[in-house]
Design an enzyme around this catalytic site. Structure first.
Site, short mmCIF file in Angstrom:
data_model
loop_
_atom_site.label_atom_id
_atom_site.label_comp_id
_atom_site.label_asym_id
_atom_site.label_seq_id
_atom_site.Cartn_x
_atom_site.Cartn_y
_atom_site.Cartn_z
N ARG A 109 0.85 -1.18 0.00
CA ARG A 109 0.00 0.00 0.00
C ARG A 109 0.89 1.25 0.00
NH1 ARG A 109 -4.99 1.73 -1.40
NH2 ARG A 109 -6.13 2.80 0.25
N THR A 389 -9.48 -0.10 -10.28
CA THR A 389 -8.49 -0.87 -9.55
C THR A 389 -8.49 -2.13 -10.37
OG1 THR A 389 -9.07 0.14 -7.47
CG2 THR A 389 -8.17 -2.07 -7.32
N SER A 460 -7.70 0.76 3.02
CA SER A 460 -8.13 0.29 1.70
C SER A 460 -9.29 -0.69 1.83
CB SER A 460 -6.96 -0.42 1.02
OG SER A 460 -7.38 -1.05 -0.17
N SER A 461 -10.03 -0.81 0.74
CA SER A 461 -11.09 -1.83 0.69
C SER A 461 -10.71 -3.03 -0.16
CB SER A 461 -12.37 -1.22 0.09
OG SER A 461 -12.83 -0.19 0.90
N GLY A 482 -13.56 0.16 -5.34
CA GLY A 482 -13.58 1.00 -4.14
C GLY A 482 -14.24 0.26 -3.00
O1 DON Z 1 -7.80 1.02 -1.83
C1 DON Z 1 -8.97 1.28 -2.01
O2 DON Z 1 -9.87 0.82 -1.34
C2 DON Z 1 -9.33 2.21 -3.13
N1 DON Z 1 -8.30 3.14 -3.39
C3 DON Z 1 -9.63 1.37 -4.30
C4 DON Z 1 -10.15 2.22 -5.38
C5 DON Z 1 -10.89 1.46 -6.33
O3 DON Z 1 -11.10 0.29 -6.25
C6 DON Z 1 -11.40 2.27 -7.40
N2 DON Z 1 -11.96 1.43 -8.33
N3 DON Z 1 -12.09 0.45 -8.74
#
Ligand code: DON
Length: 580
Positions: A109, A389, A460-461, A482
């Site tokens: 991370r 992501t 983070s998720s 997200g």
């Molecule tokens: O780490 C996280 O939870 C977010 N930054 C992840 C962002 C994300 O998954 C955006 N889209 N898919």
């Protein structure tokens, strides 16, 4: 899950059982299952969000590489062919489980730079000053991806590092067909004249000015040069020397905080996974700074007490139970979770315990929604998160597995390319809680565990998960999205274990999302007919449609035959599964 022993759940609550008995009133209304079957292979499989990256990983498997090797090759290739999310300038998590029952994880991370402060995004009145936590140089966290892949390779790689980076260099130098997926971003890039994005224009537009035509070859020579330094010098090829110098110079010039010292100090961390059990399976996932593993296990623990199959897939009673479970786990997430070093007293054992789940489950009314305010004090506005992501899953010939999710945060991250390097920088600083102490109904989450601090990792998720049976991986899965990620992964795991879907059907089935606050259930707009929505709303839920949720990349393993089955969610434009 066909190949796994199904363990009959404990009896459902009386009320839920009664509702389930009315299954003729609550028909299962899933989107039509796709006719396509999963991709199958005897030895090894890779599933990723771009078929060219999948091919790079599959080739490593064919040459005798293990799951870690293949994941590294796939991840580097995604940094070239999926620039919206594949990355060198972001961060993520890798969960590794070998076939002998050993599991570990790598946390790469991003971190806040040393000059970051708790109030760096606030004005003198204590309000968020502008968009600088999501846009521009201040939004960039110290990247972790290269260090994470390097550390995983040091610990578990079997093929030479250079061999794993080379396919990405070839793709960057030789080019690949411009995908419709990149169209929107490149159209935007072509309209902006801001000098901050000059290097992005040079990297992604024809002559630095015009979007490529679909199918035209996109070559990335600066990125190929950066990857070559990484190939030759490993972690140092990114965190020291030319790359680090260029990145720090860009930051200095534009008011960013990341220095060469921040890059030199960055380190990936090997951590013990979080573990849980669900109906005889073991769940192995990522510990904080991911909230995903903890929340996933907490939700599975809550759901284990009910016979979900008897409720019926995506019936109103099932969706109600899911929603109430999500509401409670997401409230815990907001209250307790953050960077583990900065929050040494996070109550992980309690959150992961069956007793905690039982206590939470006892607060669920089987017939009616409980308002989120009654689940936790206060309310919080959860800023919309974009959905870029990416996840990749690998199973190797020995049965070892990797589940890897990494991100730039938003699609194309900050949109900033470091001149001369060809890679995009994340905007992950926006994942910190920006306003200390302010958690209000319409406002912002300001809970302490996830405030900005120097060197700290933002919550983070991302939820890379490996499900095992008898210590052997049987399901490898993850998704972007997200905060929706955790719920996407939850529903795929339930689809496989409780509803015995194959991995393809499990990935395709329509999904819902509730995240405690705002107190609204988002339903994928395809797949939840009006009649079902009415029944669900009658239980007290507020619903809103949403576009497709998540992009699942999953592999299951048939324990009896040994065959691997893989699926790239059709929500992905370019995804692919390959193996041998
Ligand atoms: O780490 C996280 O939870 C977010 N930054 C992840 C962002 C994300 O998954 C955006 N889209 N898919």
């Amino acid at each position: 899950m066909k190949t796994c022993h199904r363990i009959t759940p404990r009896s459902a609550t009386m009320a839920l059982a009664a509702i389930a008995a009315l299954s003729c009133v609550y028909p299962s209304l899933s989107r039509a299952q796709p006719a396509a079957a999963p991709v199958t292979a005897r030895h090894g499989l890779v599933a990723s969000d771009h078929h060219l990256a999948t091919d790079a990983g599959a080739q490593v498997l064919r040459q005798g590489g293990n799951a870690v090797d293949a994941a590294i090759a796939t991840a580097f290739a995604l940094a070239v062919v999926l620039p919206s999310a594949g990355n060198l300038g972001g961060g993520g998590f890798l969960v590794y489980h070998d076939a002998m029952g050993r599991a570990t994880t790598f946390d790469f991370r991003e971190t806040a730079p040393a000059a970051a402060t708790e109030r760096m995004f606030l004005d003198e009145r204590g309000a968020v000053r502008d968009t600088s936590n999501h846009k521009g140089p201040l939004s960039v966290g110290v990247p972790g991806t290269v260090a994470g892949l390097w550390l995983a390779h040091q610990r578990h790689g079997s093929r030479p590092w250079a061999e794993l980076v080379q396919p990405a260099i070839d793709l960057a130098a030789g080019g690949f067909p411009f995908s419709p997926r990149m169209r929107g971003w490149c159209d935007w890039l072509a309209t902006t004249t801001d000098s901050l994005y000059a290097a992005a224009r040079a990297a992604f537009l024809a002559d630095g000015a015009h979007p490529l035509a679909l199918g035209q070859t996109l070559r990335q020579p600066d990125l190929a040069a950066t990857l070559t330094r990484i190939r030759d010098d490993g972690q140092e090829g990114f965190y020291a020397g030319e790359t680090a110098r260029l990145l720090a110079a860009f930051m200095r010039e534009h008011g960013g905080l990341i220095s060469e010292a921040d890059l030199a100090a960055y380190h990936a961390v090997e951590r013990a996974p979080v573990r849980g059990t669900y109906r005889g399976y073991e769940i192995v996932s990522m510990a904080p700074p991911s909230s995903g593993g903890v929340a996933l296990i907490e939700m599975l623990n809550m759901l284990e007490g009910d016979d979900l199959a008897a409720l019926g897939h995506n019936t109103a009673p099932y969706l109600h139970l899911l929603t109430e479970t999500m509401r409670r786990a997401y409230a815990d997430r907001a209250q307790f979770l953050g960077d583990p070093e900065a929050n040494p007293s996070q109550p992980l054992d309690r959150l992961l315990s069956k007793e905690h789940a039982k206590a939470l489950r006892a607060t669920i009314d089987p017939l009616a929604a409980s308002p989120s305010d009654s689940v936790r004090f206060g309310a919080a506005y959860l800023a919309p998160e974009s959905e870029q992501t990416t996840h990749l899953s690998v199973v190797d010939a020995a049965g070892g597995a990797v589940s890897l999710t990494y991100t730039l945060e938003e699609s194309y991250g900050s949109g900033l390319v470091v001149p001369g390097t060809g890679f995009l920088l994340n905007n992950e600083m926006g994942d910190f809680n920006a306003v200390p102490g302010r958690t209000d109904r319409r406002g912002i989450i300001g809970t302490a565990p996830n405030l900005v601090a120097p060197g700290k990792r933002m919550l983070s998720s991302m939820t890379p998960v490996i499900v095992t049976q008898g210590g052997v991986p049987v399901l490898v899965v993850g998704s972007p999205g997200g905060r929706t990620i955790i719920n996407t992964v939850l529903q795929v795991v339930l689809n496989v274990i409780d509803f015995e879907m194959d991995i393809r059907a499990a990935a395709e089935a329509p999904r819902i999302h509730h995240q405690w606050l705002p107190d609204v259930t988002r339903l994928e707009e395809q797949g939840f007919p009006a009649e079902l929505q009415k029944q669900y709303e009658a239980m007290g839920h507020v619903v809103a449609p949403r576009p497709p949720m998540g992009i699942v990349m999953g592999i299951s393993v048939d324990r009896e035959t040994g065959w691997r089955h893989g699926a790239a969610d059709s929500r992905s434009v370019d995804g692919g599964v390959a193996g041998y």
